[in-house]
Design an enzyme around this catalytic site. Structure first.
Site, PDB file in Angstrom:
ATOM      1  N   GLY A 138       0.823  -1.199   0.000  1.00 18.84           N
ATOM      2  CA  GLY A 138       0.000   0.000   0.000  1.00 18.84           C
ATOM      3  C   GLY A 138       0.856   1.247   0.000  1.00 18.84           C
TER       4      GLY A 138
ATOM      5  N   GLN B 100       3.090   9.907   1.056  1.00 19.92           N
ATOM      6  CA  GLN B 100       4.394   9.227   0.945  1.00 19.92           C
ATOM      7  C   GLN B 100       5.141   9.574  -0.334  1.00 19.92           C
ATOM      8  OE1 GLN B 100       2.612   5.266   2.103  1.00 19.92           O
ATOM      9  NE2 GLN B 100       4.635   5.047   3.003  1.00 19.92           N
TER      10      GLN B 100
ATOM     11  N   CYS C 125       6.503  -0.552   6.425  1.00 20.35           N
ATOM     12  CA  CYS C 125       6.017   0.662   5.766  1.00 20.35           C
ATOM     13  C   CYS C 125       7.111   1.105   4.805  1.00 20.35           C
ATOM     14  CB  CYS C 125       5.763   1.741   6.818  1.00 20.35           C
ATOM     15  SG  CYS C 125       5.272   3.328   6.132  1.00 20.35           S
ATOM     16  N   LEU C 126       6.721   1.492   3.596  1.00 15.79           N
ATOM     17  CA  LEU C 126       7.735   1.884   2.605  1.00 15.79           C
ATOM     18  C   LEU C 126       8.511   3.129   3.039  1.00 15.79           C
ATOM     19  CD1 LEU C 126       5.778   1.182  -0.692  1.00 15.79           C
ATOM     20  CD2 LEU C 126       7.701  -0.129   0.237  1.00 15.79           C
TER      21      LEU C 126
ATOM     22  N   HIS D 291      -3.560   0.937   7.952  1.00  7.86           N
ATOM     23  CA  HIS D 291      -2.213   1.519   7.920  1.00  7.86           C
ATOM     24  C   HIS D 291      -2.185   2.750   6.994  1.00  7.86           C
ATOM     25  CE1 HIS D 291       2.346   1.093   7.724  1.00  7.86           C
ATOM     26  NE2 HIS D 291       2.079   1.915   6.725  1.00  7.86           N
ATOM     27  N   GLU D 292      -2.741   2.580   5.787  1.00 10.62           N
ATOM     28  CA  GLU D 292      -2.717   3.695   4.827  1.00 10.62           C
ATOM     29  C   GLU D 292      -3.602   4.840   5.296  1.00 10.62           C
ATOM     30  OE1 GLU D 292      -0.390   3.750   2.799  1.00 10.62           O
ATOM     31  OE2 GLU D 292       0.094   1.634   3.020  1.00 10.62           O
TER      32      GLU D 292
ATOM     33  N   HIS E 156      -1.840   7.174   7.557  1.00  9.79           N
ATOM     34  CA  HIS E 156      -0.937   8.125   6.880  1.00  9.79           C
ATOM     35  C   HIS E 156      -1.659   9.437   6.558  1.00  9.79           C
ATOM     36  CE1 HIS E 156       2.880   6.127   6.262  1.00  9.79           C
ATOM     37  NE2 HIS E 156       2.305   5.038   5.781  1.00  9.79           N
TER      38      HIS E 156
HETATM   39 NI    NI Z   1       3.167   3.135   5.504  1.00 12.47          NI
END
Ligand code: NI
Length: 168
Positions: free
Chosen positions: A46, A51, A93-94, A135-136, A139
């Protein structure tokens, strides 16, 4: 469109609250296209607009890395309207390359969002999809998965987080 650089922990933009999308124009289509390309390249599950440095309430979830039948799905101005149960699972997480932590989240959620054409939809999801959406969604509120860690776990991670934020 294009792959964009992913913002890494330490960049203050990750703590900003994203703004709702009001017009479903080419700009939003381009943003989703960039998110899709960037997520695919990074092989993540995701990615949210913040991000890649865009403070809009948009994210995509793509579970095709773990479920070949899955398709990338776009969520615009999403709301989590119900959540139920509790489950713990290792999460990454990226924006935190190389860091994985056990995080407790709701096991089942109902989410309402708009698609790329501005049409509303509602989904009831559980398992990894529910986790990825929560999670997303965080953000978009400037919340990060490390915020769920216990003080002890956070202390143990301190050095690695500092390294990330210095490099970013
Ligand atoms: Ni993340």
């Amino acid at each position: 469109m294009a792959e964009r650089p992913i913002v890494i922990f330490g960049d203050p933009v990750l703590r900003e609250v994203s703004q709702p999308v009001e017009e479903f124009n080419q700009e939003v289509k381009d943003l989703v296209s960039d998110l899709t390309d960037t997520l695919k390249k990074a092989r993540g599950l995701g990615l949210s607009a913040v991000q890649i440095g865009v403070l809009k309430r948009v994210f995509i979830v793509d579970l095709s890395a773990v479920d070949i039948t899955a398709k990338p799905q776009v969520f615009i101005n999403p709301e989590i309207i119900e959540s139920d149960g509790e489950t713990e699972y290792e999460e990454g997480c990226l924006s935190f390359p190389g860091i994985y932590q056990k995080i407790t989240r709701a096991s089942k959620i109902r989410v309402r969002a708009l698609d790329l054409t501005g049409q509303p939809f509602e989904l009831e999801v559980e398992g990894l999809a529910a986790r990825a959406i929560q999670h997303e969604y965080d953000h978009l509120e400037g919340k990060l998965f490390i915020d769920y860690l216990s003080p002890l776990a956070k202390t143990m991670l301190k050095g690695r987080l500092k390294k990330l934020s210095v490099a970013s």
